[in-house]
Design a protein around this motif. Structure first.
Motif, short mmCIF file in Angstrom:
data_model
loop_
_atom_site.label_atom_id
_atom_site.label_comp_id
_atom_site.label_asym_id
_atom_site.label_seq_id
_atom_site.Cartn_x
_atom_site.Cartn_y
_atom_site.Cartn_z
N CYS A 64 -8.07 -0.39 -5.03
CA CYS A 64 -7.42 -1.80 -5.14
C CYS A 64 -8.20 -2.65 -6.12
O CYS A 64 -9.47 -2.88 -5.67
CB CYS A 64 -7.82 -2.78 -3.45
SG CYS A 64 -6.51 -4.12 -3.46
N ASP A 65 -6.81 -3.13 -6.85
CA ASP A 65 -7.39 -4.57 -8.45
C ASP A 65 -8.01 -5.65 -7.33
O ASP A 65 -8.00 -5.40 -6.01
CB ASP A 65 -6.18 -4.85 -8.39
CG ASP A 65 -6.85 -5.71 -9.29
OD1 ASP A 65 -6.89 -5.42 -11.00
OD2 ASP A 65 -6.99 -7.18 -9.52
N HIS B 180 -2.79 2.78 -3.51
CA HIS B 180 -3.47 2.68 -4.40
C HIS B 180 -2.72 0.61 -4.74
O HIS B 180 -1.35 0.28 -4.88
CB HIS B 180 -3.38 2.99 -5.37
CG HIS B 180 -4.44 4.38 -5.50
ND1 HIS B 180 -5.30 4.85 -5.57
CD2 HIS B 180 -3.94 5.63 -4.90
CE1 HIS B 180 -5.88 5.77 -5.21
NE2 HIS B 180 -4.73 6.39 -4.36
N VAL B 181 -3.72 -0.23 -4.38
CA VAL B 181 -3.01 -1.95 -4.93
C VAL B 181 -3.23 -1.91 -6.01
O VAL B 181 -4.27 -2.01 -6.54
CB VAL B 181 -2.82 -2.95 -4.19
CG1 VAL B 181 -2.34 -4.24 -4.39
CG2 VAL B 181 -2.98 -1.75 -2.75
N VAL C 191 -6.41 -4.38 1.96
CA VAL C 191 -7.44 -4.05 1.08
C VAL C 191 -8.69 -3.01 1.96
O VAL C 191 -8.54 -1.41 1.73
CB VAL C 191 -8.79 -5.10 1.10
CG1 VAL C 191 -9.41 -4.65 0.49
CG2 VAL C 191 -8.27 -6.48 0.07
N ALA D 36 -5.89 0.29 2.14
CA ALA D 36 -5.84 1.53 0.47
C ALA D 36 -7.07 1.60 0.47
O ALA D 36 -7.81 1.62 0.82
CB ALA D 36 -5.26 -0.12 -0.65
N ALA E 222 -1.51 -6.26 -6.84
CA ALA E 222 -2.95 -7.06 -6.69
C ALA E 222 -2.39 -9.11 -6.70
O ALA E 222 -2.80 -10.38 -6.31
CB ALA E 222 -4.10 -7.04 -7.37
N VAL F 82 0.57 -1.42 0.02
CA VAL F 82 -0.09 -0.07 -0.07
C VAL F 82 0.93 0.82 0.06
O VAL F 82 0.86 2.69 -0.69
CB VAL F 82 -0.89 0.18 1.49
CG1 VAL F 82 -1.82 1.48 1.33
CG2 VAL F 82 -1.79 -1.47 1.11
#
Length: 147
Positions: free
Chosen positions: A117-118, A80-81, A111, A114, A86, A72
């Motif tokens: 997240c993807d 942002h992941v 998650v 972040a 991910a 993260v």
């Protein structure tokens, strides 16, 4: 490639078949204290969770924090992941027989922390049985009762 100190740490905990609080302090302060965390290092630490019989709560907390920081806060764009990160995390956390309880906790905390997240990691973190993404077991057929 892993450093000599990390290799010795892995050999030690594999022989002992456990990771105690003193091991975690040594890992954190002496082995990885000045080392920039990498995917390879995290892969090794996550694999240790599966490989040893017992791990301390301190190890779990350390590993969760290290994974969150890496995925993260140290990756770019910060907070942002992305898809690549991910998918790496899903593959690493679900290796072998599927995710351990600690692996599920790591995914959930990444998650949660972040800003975005993807979806692959979000789905993985929210899955209950630990089924691998894309390899979920089919639901059993309904049973018909004889009348």
């Amino acid at each position: 490639m892993i450093g000599h100190e990390l290799r010795e740490f892995v050999d030690h905990v594999m022989s002992a078949k456990m990771i105690g609080d003193e091991d975690v302090r040594f890992l954190r302060d002496e082995v990885l204290g000045d080392v920039v965390m990498t995917r390879d290092t995290l892969d090794i630490l996550i694999a240790l969770d599966r490989a040893v019989c017992r791990t301390s709560a301190l190890f779990a907390d350390y590993l969760v924090a290290a994974c969150v920081d890496f995925a993260v806060w140290e990756s770019r764009v910060t907070g942002h992941v992305d898809r690549e990160t991910a998918h790496w995390l899903v593959a690493t956390l679900s290796a072998g027989e599927g995710p351990s309880p600690l692996a599920r906790r790591i995914a959930f905390e990444v998650v949660r922390e972040a800003q975005s997240c993807d979806e692959a990691l979000v789905c993985f973190a929210m899955s209950r049985g630990g089924a691998r993404i894309g390899h979920a077991k089919a639901a059993p057929a309904p049973v018909r009762m004889a009348s």
